[in-house]
Design an enzyme around this catalytic site. Structure first.
Site, PDB file in Angstrom:
ATOM      1  N   GLU A   1       0.825  -1.216   0.000  1.00 57.83           N
ATOM      2  CA  GLU A   1       0.000   0.000   0.000  1.00 57.83           C
ATOM      3  C   GLU A   1       0.855   1.260   0.000  1.00 57.83           C
ATOM      4  O   GLU A   1       0.420   2.307  -0.462  1.00 57.83           O
ATOM      5  CB  GLU A   1      -0.932   0.026   1.221  1.00 57.83           C
ATOM      6  CG  GLU A   1      -2.233  -0.712   0.980  1.00 57.83           C
ATOM      7  CD  GLU A   1      -3.306  -0.413   2.016  1.00 57.83           C
ATOM      8  OE1 GLU A   1      -4.433  -0.885   1.810  1.00 57.83           O
ATOM      9  OE2 GLU A   1      -3.044   0.262   3.029  1.00 57.83           O
TER      10      GLU A   1
ATOM     11  N   HIS B   1       8.865 -26.496  -2.012  1.00 61.44           N
ATOM     12  CA  HIS B   1       8.253 -27.594  -2.752  1.00 61.44           C
ATOM     13  C   HIS B   1       7.083 -27.100  -3.618  1.00 61.44           C
ATOM     14  O   HIS B   1       6.296 -27.895  -4.109  1.00 61.44           O
ATOM     15  CB  HIS B   1       7.797 -28.684  -1.778  1.00 61.44           C
ATOM     16  CG  HIS B   1       8.958 -29.253  -1.007  1.00 61.44           C
ATOM     17  ND1 HIS B   1       9.539 -30.465  -1.309  1.00 61.44           N
ATOM     18  CD2 HIS B   1       9.678 -28.736   0.030  1.00 61.44           C
ATOM     19  CE1 HIS B   1      10.557 -30.684  -0.479  1.00 61.44           C
ATOM     20  NE2 HIS B   1      10.657 -29.655   0.338  1.00 61.44           N
TER      21      HIS B   1
ATOM     22  N   LYS C   1     -13.943   0.015  -4.020  1.00 61.01           N
ATOM     23  CA  LYS C   1     -15.057   0.387  -3.129  1.00 61.01           C
ATOM     24  C   LYS C   1     -16.123   1.140  -3.903  1.00 61.01           C
ATOM     25  O   LYS C   1     -17.321   0.865  -3.764  1.00 61.01           O
ATOM     26  CB  LYS C   1     -14.538   1.280  -1.994  1.00 61.01           C
ATOM     27  CG  LYS C   1     -13.651   0.579  -0.990  1.00 61.01           C
ATOM     28  CD  LYS C   1     -13.320   1.527   0.150  1.00 61.01           C
ATOM     29  CE  LYS C   1     -12.225   0.978   1.023  1.00 61.01           C
ATOM     30  NZ  LYS C   1     -11.685   1.969   1.953  1.00 61.01           N
TER      31      LYS C   1
HETATM   32  O1  PA5 Z   1      -3.299   1.060   5.821  1.00 58.61           O
HETATM   33  C1  PA5 Z   1      -4.425   1.476   5.654  1.00 58.61           C
HETATM   34  O2  PA5 Z   1      -4.709   2.675   5.800  1.00 58.61           O
HETATM   35  C2  PA5 Z   1      -5.573   0.542   5.315  1.00 58.61           C
HETATM   36  O3  PA5 Z   1      -5.131  -0.737   5.076  1.00 58.61           O
HETATM   37  C3  PA5 Z   1      -6.574   0.519   6.432  1.00 58.61           C
HETATM   38  O4  PA5 Z   1      -5.939   0.100   7.604  1.00 58.61           O
HETATM   39  C4  PA5 Z   1      -7.745  -0.407   6.126  1.00 58.61           C
HETATM   40  O5  PA5 Z   1      -8.297  -0.064   4.900  1.00 58.61           O
HETATM   41  C5  PA5 Z   1      -8.800  -0.332   7.210  1.00 58.61           C
HETATM   42  O6  PA5 Z   1      -9.298   0.970   7.323  1.00 58.61           O
HETATM   43  P1  PA5 Z   1     -10.111   1.423   8.584  1.00 58.61           P
HETATM   44  O7  PA5 Z   1      -9.267   1.275   9.797  1.00 58.61           O
HETATM   45  O8  PA5 Z   1     -10.452   2.855   8.310  1.00 58.61           O
HETATM   46  O9  PA5 Z   1     -11.342   0.559   8.673  1.00 58.61           O
END
Ligand code: PA5
Length: 434
Positions: A287, A308, A422
């Protein structure tokens, strides 16, 4: 206390020139991060969490954890992405590998995870497990509006209220969310749940050392003070530019390898307990770096298991990969290969050796083979699988990720690409406003 070590001797010569060329840029990237002058600088609150977390917050987390431990056989940690992976990585690493097969004991609840998928059967089966059981919920969402945890929480909250009543449910639900915004904040305030705040300046994937990770880790019975202490040591040793700053070295070399055509990094472990550390690491780096048409693709394998399956590809496939191996210096137990009079399996030559010695030779043999096959190999030594070492490892990877993102030329602290699915999903589901 021992510290984690990074060895780059079997990787650096694959990208000598690029490594040299990145020397000054890496020092600059570290300074940009520490001085808060780069992109995403409103999300740097994680940098000094280990040294600045107030003792009162740690004590409150431990008190909440003690209450849940006393009153629950199961605690469901509801969250997705950065809101559950850090806790799962630490809890899985520190647990007995077969913990799930033992019944819960008094004051030792099982921590289980939900809200990280939309599996109908998963949720139905979880609710079956919890039927008439003593359970609690830690619901974690920074935005407070994420669909996956919202669905899981709605189901579990209703079940808990049906099983113990509204008043008692209040004592068994804890929310970790934004200080002021989001549906979860509003619901918690209205319902009177205990809450913890995810600081505004800490993004989800950098939040394991906030209550997001610390609370579920404490509920699982682990020492969060030691985790923070290990992280604080790493915070100190990676603050300034120097040849011994391992976060700086790791960030520099992985970018040098990327620039030399190695587009995929495989995080390798030789201990199954580290499986979810890799899952957490993939989220952190995936990310943070995969954007603007750039980014090292973060993959992972568990060895020797995956030798393996993926071993063939790594040895002989397209030469666009490099490996970063996490090796545990010392297992917590001693266990040896037994002698067998018949020796039909032909492994008496191993009799009396520690299993770990066999594992370490598998690791060495694999490294030699992969390096010969054109796969650069970085090596991280973890002194042990304990809170202190894991705290160091977490902070090391976070710090290196920030430096690495700046070297790559991206904002490591946003995730605009996550919104695309989303929007489509909401439109398809006819969410108002989409
Ligand atoms: O690193 C990030 O920002 C994302 O992976 C969030 O942690 C994830 O989308 C969950 O979001 P939230 O805590 O707002 O539910």
């Amino acid at each position: 206390m021992k510290t984690i070590e990074l060895n780059i001797q079997d990787a650096v010569y694959f990208a000598d020139k690029q490594y040299e060329a990145l020397k000054d840029e890496t020092v600059q990237a570290l300074a940009t991060l520490e001085e808060g002058t780069g992109a995403g600088n409103d999300f740097l609150g994680w940098l000094d969490l280990p040294s600045k977390t107030p003792a009162e917050l740690v004590e409150r987390i431990e008190a909440t954890a003690a209450r849940l431990r006393e009153n629950c056989d199961y605690v469901v940690c509801v969250g997705i992405g950065g809101s559950y992976l850090g806790a799962k990585a630490v809890n899985y690493a520190l647990a007995d590998s077969f913990a799930d097969f033992y019944a819960p004991k008094p004051n030792e609840p099982k921590v289980i995870y939900a809200g990280q998928n939309i599996g109908e059967e998963y949720l139905a089966e979880l609710q079956n497990l919890l039927k008439d059981k003593k359970f609690g919920i830690i619901v974690i969402s920074k935005s407070g509006t994420t669909t996956e945890p919202a669905i899981a929480f709605r189901l579990l909250k209703d079940q808990l209220v049906a099983q113990v009543g509204k008043e008692e449910a209040k004592n068994l639900i804890v929310a970790v969310t934004d200080a002021a915004r989001g549906a979860l904040r509003q619901m918690s305030d209205e319902e009177g749940y205990e809450t913890y705040v995810i600081p505004d300046n800490v993004g989800g994937r950098f939040s394991v050392l906030t209550p997001v990770g610390l609370l579920p880790i404490a509920v699982a019975g682990h020492d969060i003070k030691k985790l923070l202490a290990g992280a604080a040591e790493m915070e100190k040793s990676t603050l300034h530019a120097s040849d011994s700053n391992i976060a700086q070295t790791y960030a520099r070399l992985r970018n040098a390898l990327y620039r030399s055509g190695k587009k995929i990094e495989i995080l390798v472990n030789f201990d199954p307990k580290l499986h979810y550390v890799s899952e957490w690491w993939k989220q952190l780096y995936g990310e943070s770096e995969g954007k603007d048409g750039k980014g090292i693709f973060p993959a992972s394998v568990d060895f020797t298991t995956d030798l393996h399956s993926m071993g063939q590809w790594i040895q002989d496939g397209e030469r666009t990969i490099f490996e970063t191996v996490i090796s545990v210096a010392k297992p917590a137990v001693e266990h040896r290969v037994p002698m067998d009079a018949a020796d039909l399996d032909g492994i008496n030559y191993l009799a009396g050796k520690r299993i770990d010695e066999v594992n370490k030779m598998a690791e060495l043999g694999t490294k030699m083979a992969h390096v010969d096959g054109g796969v650069p190999n970085m090596h991280i030594t973890l002194p042990a699988i304990d809170e202190h070492s894991l705290g160091q490892l977490i902070y090391f990877f976070e710090k290196a990720c920030g430096i690495s993102g700046y070297l790559l030329g991206v904002n490591p602290f946003n995730q605009p690409g996550v919104e695309a699915y989303k929007k489509n999903m909401f439109k398809l589901l006819k969410k108002p406003g989409y």
